[in-house]
Design an enzyme around this catalytic site. Sequence first.
Site, PDB file in Angstrom:
ATOM      1  N   ASP A  54      25.337 -68.537  -1.048  1.00 54.87           N
ATOM      2  CA  ASP A  54      26.121 -67.913  -2.102  1.00 54.87           C
ATOM      3  C   ASP A  54      26.293 -66.449  -1.725  1.00 54.87           C
ATOM      4  OD1 ASP A  54      27.309 -67.686  -4.776  1.00 54.87           O
ATOM      5  OD2 ASP A  54      25.549 -66.455  -5.203  1.00 54.87           O
ATOM      6  N   THR A  78      27.367 -63.402  -3.653  1.00 59.98           N
ATOM      7  CA  THR A  78      26.931 -62.293  -4.500  1.00 59.98           C
ATOM      8  C   THR A  78      25.435 -62.342  -4.766  1.00 59.98           C
ATOM      9  OG1 THR A  78      29.095 -62.307  -5.565  1.00 59.98           O
ATOM     10  CG2 THR A  78      27.343 -61.097  -6.664  1.00 59.98           C
TER      11      THR A  78
END
Length: 713
Positions: free
Chosen positions: A379, A381
């Site tokens: 992922d 962020t």
Amino acid sequence: MTPTSQHPEDAHHLPDVNHDDHSAHEAMSQSPEHAGHDRHEGHSAEMFRRLFLVNLAIAVPVLGFSDQIQQWFGYSANATATTWVPPILGSVIYLWGGKPFLVGARNEAQARQPGMMMLIALAITVAYLSSLATAVGLLELDFWWELAALIVVMLLGHWQEMKAVGQARGALSALAELLPDIAEVVSETGDVSKVATNQLRLGYVVLVRPGGRVPADGTIVEGSASLDESMITGESRPVRRAVGQDVVAGTVSTDAAIRVQVSAVGEDTALAGIQRLIADAEATKSGTQALADRAAAILFYVAVGAGLITLAAWSAVGDPSEGIIRAVTVLVIACPHALGLAIPLVIANSTAVSAKAGILVKDRLALEKMRGVDTVLFDKTGTLTVGNHEVVETHTIDGWSSQDMVALAAAVEADSEHPVARAIRNAASDLEVPQADEVQFVAGVGVRGRVGTSQVGVGGPGIIGDHAVEDPQLDAVVDRWTKRGGSVLYVLVDDQVIGAMTLEDEIRAVSKEAVDRLHRHDVQVVLITGDAHQVAEAVATELNIDETFSQVLPHEKDSKVAELQSRGRVVAMVGDGVNDAPALARADVGIAIGAGTDVAMESAGIVLASNDPRAVVSVIDLSVASYRKMVQNLVWATAYNVLAIPVAAGAFAFAGISLAPALAAVFMSASTIIVAANAQTLRRLDLRPDRAGQVARPRHQTPEVSVGTTTAT
């Protein structure tokens, strides 16, 4: 002003230090789920040490008055009184020194799980009953000295085993010892009283002096300090914590005094949560452990069968006495001691090493699978990026300075908690920011306010409207920012655009290194994000990521994991554990990164307390190294038994090669010590993120990636 407790009635009646109470760390280290040894319940290294030393002393006269020993060394002690020394003392050794094995055999029989203890008990019981029958004139099989030596050697082997297990499980006790015994509680009046840590209550304010440990989870209410949080994150560098920030029990204030309001105590602390994870991980059987358990059970029946065949064979050739000796030797040397220890010690050592590095293994099977992972899905962020926007570049027109533009923008964003507003205020932290009045927030547009006599506006493209931009360079600059994935904000004064700034989510300094190390492990790296295509592509290009999934909604992430798996990939998903839970659960291995104090993420099999993506490579290193040790131990333990049983049975007696029962016990114990020593070498494994990638990983072919609807970079 001295912070006060939320429980003033308690603050005036603080408990005194009670030295008779167990401290919190003692209670934690001795909780039921952490106590004992799985296969020797209630046993300890100290118990086996005492039994070994005492029975060794008792065994000396048994050997000294044994007829065979006297014949070997050419002396005589055949007085009538001394003939009963071996039977009497031998019975004491059997009943007392052999008790742990006899009790263990009973437990295995009750559980219908025959194993090591039943084999040992069977061997010493056959030797004892045969010797006892000889002492009363029923047989001519004097085994007293062999019985005494056999039990003493067994006790020595178990003492060494329990020492190794205790050292391996030092992670739990080491964590428990991080809590101080005494805490200093500050009352409403500012008085400081010392209380036992296990008597702290929610709402108490505690004083943590320089060099002292935080006694409970809480929030700093006064002061700031650099805290050593290595026991949680594995990060060696202290982290600065100030008022309003959370701190964790067991961390150390390295340079200043702080006051902390207690928010969790006892079993609710992060430290207790980590202990539970470690204990659960050690209790979880791996696939290799299940194989070892089956092998140990099979070996029991093989040993009993081999013993009976040995007895029958020697009896058939007219030497039943030798048959009993050989059968006892087979039972001893075939004990699956090393086999039973091969996997648990590796698990205990790997768990201890990983916990020290901030890698918390919740599921042993997840760790085992990690060595076969060929795709890591990150992922974006908060994982590969910091997760906080920052102003990285500005452009001004009409003679405005960058400092003036940022200060005006910070003025109208002063009261907003939006991440973009915080980024602008951070950029203006060294500037003189004026006061803004009549501030209004317009959804989807931006914010406007009055600064002095001027109207100031800050926002995205929507805030420009029909206002003219009188700088031909600005469009080119904005286009460049947009292509690299930046968010663009315009600043207007009295409806005239005076400039723009771009904000970007900063890529972690170590992310490129993490990706490179994964590539060296022949692992493909994939990025998944809800951001726009150009943002994902910019990050992927900078980090040399193989593939990207962009504009993916949180609930769609697990379908992307499934898509990768449908291509035959073995996927590890790395995320922050918040909106990544479905994807973490769907992946072959779910890894929650940057968990800090939140160690109870149900969706992840492995929790990384730090936010360093290089720790993912450390997990691979741990998986490869621990699996390698398991295989080495299993090969040694099984090969030893396969080779030793025929020798013990007397198959090579024609060549003068045979084993006495006591010597068989020595070899059996030696194999156990070798397995334990091999498992202990895992402790040399350095799992610090900056050392990740040091363990060689078996190479495998990476299939071609089908781009489909995704973007290959």
